[in-house]
Write a protein that holds these residues in place. Structure first.
Motif, PDB file in Angstrom:
ATOM      1  N   PHE A   6       0.834  -1.194   0.000  1.00  0.00           N
ATOM      2  CA  PHE A   6       0.000   0.000   0.000  1.00  0.00           C
ATOM      3  C   PHE A   6       0.870   1.246   0.000  1.00  0.00           C
ATOM      4  CE2 PHE A   6      -3.307  -2.901   1.701  1.00  0.00           C
ATOM      5  CZ  PHE A   6      -4.364  -2.525   0.888  1.00  0.00           C
ATOM      6  N   GLY A   7       1.929   1.239   0.807  1.00  0.00           N
ATOM      7  CA  GLY A   7       2.825   2.391   0.882  1.00  0.00           C
ATOM      8  C   GLY A   7       3.572   2.628  -0.418  1.00  0.00           C
ATOM      9  N   PHE A   8       4.025   1.541  -1.064  1.00  0.00           N
ATOM     10  CA  PHE A   8       4.745   1.678  -2.334  1.00  0.00           C
ATOM     11  C   PHE A   8       3.866   2.291  -3.423  1.00  0.00           C
ATOM     12  CE2 PHE A   8       7.528  -2.173  -1.085  1.00  0.00           C
ATOM     13  CZ  PHE A   8       8.430  -1.331  -0.446  1.00  0.00           C
ATOM     14  N   VAL A  10      -6.878  -8.893   3.491  1.00  0.00           N
ATOM     15  CA  VAL A  10      -5.959  -7.793   3.162  1.00  0.00           C
ATOM     16  C   VAL A  10      -6.701  -6.461   3.092  1.00  0.00           C
ATOM     17  CG1 VAL A  10      -4.360  -6.902   1.413  1.00  0.00           C
ATOM     18  CG2 VAL A  10      -4.372  -9.337   1.964  1.00  0.00           C
ATOM     19  N   ALA A  11      -7.984  -6.493   2.737  1.00  0.00           N
ATOM     20  CA  ALA A  11      -8.763  -5.256   2.622  1.00  0.00           C
ATOM     21  C   ALA A  11      -8.867  -4.512   3.945  1.00  0.00           C
ATOM     22  CB  ALA A  11     -10.156  -5.560   2.080  1.00  0.00           C
ATOM     23  N   THR A  12      -8.643  -5.203   5.065  1.00  0.00           N
ATOM     24  CA  THR A  12      -8.677  -4.511   6.353  1.00  0.00           C
ATOM     25  C   THR A  12      -7.535  -3.504   6.465  1.00  0.00           C
ATOM     26  OG1 THR A  12      -7.397  -6.290   7.398  1.00  0.00           O
ATOM     27  CG2 THR A  12      -9.798  -6.431   7.539  1.00  0.00           C
ATOM     28  N   ILE A  13      -6.446  -3.745   5.733  1.00  0.00           N
ATOM     29  CA  ILE A  13      -5.303  -2.821   5.763  1.00  0.00           C
ATOM     30  C   ILE A  13      -5.612  -1.549   4.990  1.00  0.00           C
ATOM     31  CG2 ILE A  13      -2.813  -2.626   5.350  1.00  0.00           C
ATOM     32  CD1 ILE A  13      -3.500  -4.783   7.305  1.00  0.00           C
ATOM     33  N   ALA A  14      -6.632  -1.600   4.107  1.00  0.00           N
ATOM     34  CA  ALA A  14      -6.958  -0.452   3.262  1.00  0.00           C
ATOM     35  C   ALA A  14      -7.321   0.780   4.078  1.00  0.00           C
ATOM     36  CB  ALA A  14      -8.107  -0.805   2.320  1.00  0.00           C
TER      37      ALA A  14
END
Length: 210
Positions: free
Chosen positions: A69-71, A154-158
């Motif tokens: 996400f950061g990249f 993974v969507a929880t990291i969004a």
């Protein structure tokens, strides 16, 4: 504060974020399927692309989700803060299981069946669409099933990049050191993943029987 009291007081917000979470997963999965299945079909016919495509997908899969996400944030057009970047990252994570299972399913069709199709005068394209694809649907669906469960998690990291979803409760709970708030995001996310797994698992078993 207990989970149930927090849920009762914030049920409308939890429902809204659950729907937002579902939208992120659904959009990402549709895009991943539209990319992964045709690309997997292409790998069966173009062996030169196989190692490169699967290798790149494997590399992306090994990148930690928060780092990915950061990249993506500073990349023009696909980056930034919000849903667009989150969807791109989720598509990247969903691609490998779909791509791999599509290729494995299509390439694993019994050679005797393929020889019979060739003997009937079918072209490579006809064999792909009329023989390989119908016989490998259950394997392809297994990849979609795996990708969906991964994507829900993974969507929880969004939420970390402003895309919302159930992760917003998890991050808020961590900041407040509140198990009740964390569970308000974690339990619905787990239920979504289990529901998707059960539904797609049922469809996969049905296709195997057929």
């Amino acid at each position: 504060m207990t989970f149930w009291s927090f849920f009762a007081d914030h049920r409308a917000e939890i429902l809204a974020e659950t729907l937002n979470h579902l939208a992120l997963v659904a959009i990402a999965m549709v895009i991943a399927i539209l990319i992964g299945v045709p690309l997997g079909m292409a790998l069966v016919r173009r062996r030169a692309l196989r190692a490169a495509a699967l290798g790149i997908a494997n590399v992306f899969q090994t990148i930690p989700s928060l780092a990915l996400f950061g990249f993506l944030i500073p990349i023009p057009l696909i980056g930034g803060i919000g849903r667009r970047t989150a969807i791109v990252a989720l598509v990247v994570y969903a691609l490998l299981p779909i791509l791999r299972n599509t290729y494995v399913g299509l390439a694993g069709v019994d050679p005797a069946v393929l020889e019979a199709a060739e003997a009937m005068g079918m072209t490579d394209r006809q064999i792909l669409w009329r023989v390989r694809l119908p016989l490998s649907l259950s394997v392809i669906l297994a990849g979609i099933r795996t990708a969906t469960v991964i994507t829900v998690g993974v969507a929880t990291i969004a939420a970390a990049i402003g895309a919302g979803g159930l992760g917003s409760f998890i991050f808020r709970g961590v900041a407040l050191v509140s198990n009740a708030v964390i569970l308000a995001g974690a339990i619905p996310a787990a239920l979504l993943a289990l529901s998707a797994d059960l539904a797609l698992g049922w469809a996969e078993r049905r296709l195997k029987v057929i």
